[in-house]
Design an enzyme around this catalytic site. Structure first.
Site, PDB file in Angstrom:
ATOM      1  N   LYS A  71       0.757  -1.343   0.266  1.00 30.92           N
ATOM      2  CA  LYS A  71       0.021   0.097  -0.012  1.00 30.92           C
ATOM      3  C   LYS A  71       0.980   1.486   0.077  1.00 30.92           C
ATOM      4  O   LYS A  71       0.544   2.280  -0.738  1.00 30.92           O
ATOM      5  CB  LYS A  71      -0.981   0.284   0.929  1.00 30.92           C
ATOM      6  CG  LYS A  71      -1.903  -1.360   1.055  1.00 30.92           C
ATOM      7  CD  LYS A  71      -2.680  -0.757   2.037  1.00 30.92           C
ATOM      8  CE  LYS A  71      -4.366  -2.282   1.875  1.00 30.92           C
ATOM      9  NZ  LYS A  71      -4.973  -1.996   3.292  1.00 30.92           N
ATOM     10  N   ASP A 108     -10.050   2.441   2.230  1.00 22.55           N
ATOM     11  CA  ASP A 108     -10.574   1.883   3.565  1.00 22.55           C
ATOM     12  C   ASP A 108     -10.826   3.525   3.931  1.00 22.55           C
ATOM     13  O   ASP A 108     -11.582   2.927   5.361  1.00 22.55           O
ATOM     14  CB  ASP A 108      -8.331   1.635   4.045  1.00 22.55           C
ATOM     15  CG  ASP A 108      -8.069   0.560   3.189  1.00 22.55           C
ATOM     16  OD1 ASP A 108      -8.882  -0.375   3.047  1.00 22.55           O
ATOM     17  OD2 ASP A 108      -7.020   0.388   3.530  1.00 22.55           O
ATOM     18  N   ARG A 162       5.623   5.117  17.697  1.00 24.29           N
ATOM     19  CA  ARG A 162       5.502   4.951  16.729  1.00 24.29           C
ATOM     20  C   ARG A 162       3.922   6.123  16.855  1.00 24.29           C
ATOM     21  O   ARG A 162       3.243   6.662  15.467  1.00 24.29           O
ATOM     22  CB  ARG A 162       4.474   3.383  15.961  1.00 24.29           C
ATOM     23  CG  ARG A 162       4.253   3.626  14.617  1.00 24.29           C
ATOM     24  CD  ARG A 162       4.386   2.054  14.369  1.00 24.29           C
ATOM     25  NE  ARG A 162       4.222   1.281  13.540  1.00 24.29           N
ATOM     26  CZ  ARG A 162       3.507   0.377  12.590  1.00 24.29           C
ATOM     27  NH1 ARG A 162       3.460  -0.400  13.277  1.00 24.29           N
ATOM     28  NH2 ARG A 162       3.072   0.017  11.450  1.00 24.29           N
ATOM     29  N   TYR A 229     -10.459  -7.964  11.138  1.00 23.45           N
ATOM     30  CA  TYR A 229     -12.264  -9.157  10.681  1.00 23.45           C
ATOM     31  C   TYR A 229     -11.471 -10.527  10.886  1.00 23.45           C
ATOM     32  O   TYR A 229     -10.830 -11.375  10.481  1.00 23.45           O
ATOM     33  CB  TYR A 229     -12.431  -8.912   8.890  1.00 23.45           C
ATOM     34  CG  TYR A 229     -13.630 -10.345   9.121  1.00 23.45           C
ATOM     35  CD1 TYR A 229     -14.791 -10.383   9.450  1.00 23.45           C
ATOM     36  CD2 TYR A 229     -12.154 -10.861   7.866  1.00 23.45           C
ATOM     37  CE1 TYR A 229     -15.661 -11.303   8.807  1.00 23.45           C
ATOM     38  CE2 TYR A 229     -13.696 -12.063   7.267  1.00 23.45           C
ATOM     39  CZ  TYR A 229     -15.464 -12.077   7.992  1.00 23.45           C
ATOM     40  OH  TYR A 229     -15.825 -13.174   7.871  1.00 23.45           O
TER      41      TYR A 229
HETATM   42  P1  NDP Z   1       0.264  -2.841   9.795  1.00 27.12           P
HETATM   43  O1  NDP Z   1       1.174  -3.903  10.423  1.00 27.12           O
HETATM   44  O2  NDP Z   1       0.366  -1.973   9.207  1.00 27.12           O
HETATM   45  O3  NDP Z   1       0.081  -2.582  11.717  1.00 27.12           O
HETATM   46  C1  NDP Z   1      -0.293  -3.741  12.506  1.00 27.12           C
HETATM   47  C2  NDP Z   1      -0.150  -3.052  13.946  1.00 27.12           C
HETATM   48  O4  NDP Z   1      -1.316  -3.694  14.935  1.00 27.12           O
HETATM   49  C3  NDP Z   1       0.446  -1.926  14.493  1.00 27.12           C
HETATM   50  O5  NDP Z   1       0.277  -1.090  15.509  1.00 27.12           O
HETATM   51  C4  NDP Z   1       1.007  -2.801  15.791  1.00 27.12           C
HETATM   52  O6  NDP Z   1       2.104  -1.766  17.073  1.00 27.12           O
HETATM   53  C5  NDP Z   1       0.034  -3.800  16.142  1.00 27.12           C
HETATM   54  N1  NDP Z   1       0.126  -4.825  17.200  1.00 27.12           N
HETATM   55  C6  NDP Z   1       0.019  -5.653  16.176  1.00 27.12           C
HETATM   56  N2  NDP Z   1       0.902  -6.610  16.920  1.00 27.12           N
HETATM   57  C7  NDP Z   1       0.470  -6.649  18.184  1.00 27.12           C
HETATM   58  C8  NDP Z   1       0.560  -7.269  19.905  1.00 27.12           C
HETATM   59  N3  NDP Z   1       0.767  -8.372  19.849  1.00 27.12           N
HETATM   60  N4  NDP Z   1       0.138  -6.512  20.741  1.00 27.12           N
HETATM   61  C9  NDP Z   1       0.105  -5.020  20.635  1.00 27.12           C
HETATM   62  N5  NDP Z   1      -0.542  -4.282  19.286  1.00 27.12           N
HETATM   63  C10 NDP Z   1      -0.126  -4.888  18.382  1.00 27.12           C
HETATM   64  O7  NDP Z   1      -1.230  -3.630   9.819  1.00 27.12           O
HETATM   65  P2  NDP Z   1      -2.327  -2.135   9.156  1.00 27.12           P
HETATM   66  O8  NDP Z   1      -2.666  -0.936  10.039  1.00 27.12           O
HETATM   67  O9  NDP Z   1      -2.371  -2.643   7.858  1.00 27.12           O
HETATM   68  O10 NDP Z   1      -3.783  -3.290   9.521  1.00 27.12           O
HETATM   69  C11 NDP Z   1      -3.856  -3.635  11.132  1.00 27.12           C
HETATM   70  C12 NDP Z   1      -5.503  -4.682  11.610  1.00 27.12           C
HETATM   71  O11 NDP Z   1      -5.827  -4.108  10.839  1.00 27.12           O
HETATM   72  C13 NDP Z   1      -5.216  -6.319  10.429  1.00 27.12           C
HETATM   73  O12 NDP Z   1      -5.981  -7.334  11.560  1.00 27.12           O
HETATM   74  C14 NDP Z   1      -5.913  -5.749   8.743  1.00 27.12           C
HETATM   75  O13 NDP Z   1      -6.428  -7.152   9.008  1.00 27.12           O
HETATM   76  C15 NDP Z   1      -6.912  -4.828   9.780  1.00 27.12           C
HETATM   77  N6  NDP Z   1      -7.424  -3.802   8.729  1.00 27.12           N
HETATM   78  C16 NDP Z   1      -8.830  -4.096   7.970  1.00 27.12           C
HETATM   79  C17 NDP Z   1      -9.219  -3.482   7.772  1.00 27.12           C
HETATM   80  C18 NDP Z   1     -11.089  -3.669   7.397  1.00 27.12           C
HETATM   81  O14 NDP Z   1     -11.133  -3.381   5.805  1.00 27.12           O
HETATM   82  N7  NDP Z   1     -11.897  -4.685   7.813  1.00 27.12           N
HETATM   83  C19 NDP Z   1      -8.269  -2.572   6.322  1.00 27.12           C
HETATM   84  C20 NDP Z   1      -7.074  -2.143   6.813  1.00 27.12           C
HETATM   85  C21 NDP Z   1      -6.489  -3.222   7.658  1.00 27.12           C
HETATM   86  P3  NDP Z   1       3.570  -1.908  16.864  1.00 27.12           P
HETATM   87  O15 NDP Z   1       3.727  -1.063  15.381  1.00 27.12           O
HETATM   88  O16 NDP Z   1       3.274  -1.741  18.013  1.00 27.12           O
HETATM   89  O17 NDP Z   1       4.256  -2.752  16.433  1.00 27.12           O
END
Ligand code: NDP
Length: 288
Positions: A71, A108, A162, A229
């Site tokens: 993206k 999105d 972040r 989801y």
């Molecule tokens: P990114 O990889 O960009 O970000 C992931 C986020 O999750 C970060 O803030 C990360 O924190 C956090 N995270 C991951 N593991 C943990 C953990 N164990 N404990 C706490 N925080 C955690 O992913 P996206 O932002 O692209 O996607 C995030 C979610 O949103 C996904 O599940 C995705 O499927 C969903 N999504 C849904 C959409 C929809 O249409 N319904 C559209 C886009 C996304 P840190 O920075 O500290 O690593």
């Protein structure tokens, strides 16, 4: 769906891509409306993205979606970018013009906004949203919150630096938004003052609960939106919020509405969202 000599190509680029529900949603919508397009998944490793995009242009494809990890990398490859792409810094939908020019969109944002608006919810004046996560989805949600009229947002992330970077970046673009980042510490989270809690972390995908989020501290009128989801029932956050009588929205409406916006951008027609929602659980899925 019949593929004939005039059928136009649409698709999704990602790595991995095998989990995507986009081909099932789009092909059902295309065949329901009798539109002469076909939507395919393409597994494209990050270092092949520019070649894959050039290939789709050469093939005369009509456009494509992008998911992890493409993206952000698509932004500089675009000839034109929507307002949302400038704000979010990521492209999830591309239109290929007949002359090969590429226009990038981020649907999105519309997916999130529509999912909330269709519940009839309006942010209370001066209401504060608590945003969990600071990744790509958080950036789209932050733009959506601004479009919904929220004026105060607190961002919380596992790695607080972040969240601080995200807030600093958005402060300069949206000076009218009151933004703050806080560490993810149970006692520091201002849950009592929050009208909307949005989870954009990936927690919940594997049935995890969110540490330190005590839903009993939310006001009774607060709304909980989990962007995550799961194919197999609601996430723990949605389930627990609903059990408390809160309005709880899962990630599915956002997923369908981001697809609907992309569909409309490509075809000029409204996606038959009600049909997709009705049959969503029966859509063909890859084996797990
Ligand atoms: P990114 O990889 O960009 O970000 C992931 C986020 O999750 C970060 O803030 C990360 O924190 C956090 N995270 C991951 N593991 C943990 C953990 N164990 N404990 C706490 N925080 C955690 O992913 P996206 O932002 O692209 O996607 C995030 C979610 O949103 C996904 O599940 C995705 O499927 C969903 N999504 C849904 C959409 C929809 O249409 N319904 C559209 C886009 C996304 P840190 O920075 O500290 O690593």
């Amino acid at each position: 769906m019949t593929i004939i000599g005039t059928t136009r190509l649409l698709g999704i680029l990602g790595d991995p891509v095998s989990h995507t529900l986009s081909p099932a949603m789009h092909n059902l919508a295309l065949s329901t409306l009798g539109l002469d397009y076909c939507y395919l998944p393409f597994r494209v490793p990050a270092d092949h993205l520019p070649a894959a995009v050039r290939g789709l242009v050469a093939l005369g494809a009509a456009g494509f979606n992008a998911t992890i990890p493409h993206k952000e990398a698509l932004v500089p490859l675009m000839d034109e970018r929507s307002v949302e792409v400038h704000a979010v810094g990521a492209v999830n939908t591309v239109v290929i013009a007949p002359n090969g020019r590429l226009t990038g969109y981020n649907t999105d944002v519309a997916g999130f906004v529509t999912a909330l608006r269709e519940t009839g919810w309006h942010p209370p004046t001066g209401g504060m949203a608590l945003l969990l996560g600071a990744g790509g989805a958080a950036r789209a949600v932050l733009v959506g919150l601004q479009q919904l009229g929220l004026t105060r947002v607190v961002v919380v992330n596992r790695h607080p630096e972040r969240a601080a970077r995200l807030v600093a970046d958005f402060r300069s673009r949206f000076p009218e938004l009151e933004l703050q980042s806080l560490p993810w510490e149970e006692n520091a989270l201002p849950l009592e003052a929050c009208c909307l809690l949005v989870n954009t972390t990936s927690l919940g995908l594997r049935n995890e609960t969110l540490p330190g989020i005590e839903l009993s501290r939310l006001p009774a009128q607060a709304v909980v939106h989990d962007c995550v989801y799961r194919g197999t029932g609601p996430t723990p956050l949605v389930r627990q919020a609903a059990e408390r009588g809160l309005l709880a929205i899962g990630g599915l409406p956002m997923l369908i509405h981001q697809a609907a916006r992309a569909f409309e951008i490509w075809t000029g027609q409204k996606m038959p969202v009600a049909i997709i929602q009705d049959v969503f659980d029966q859509l063909p899925r890859p084996p797990t």
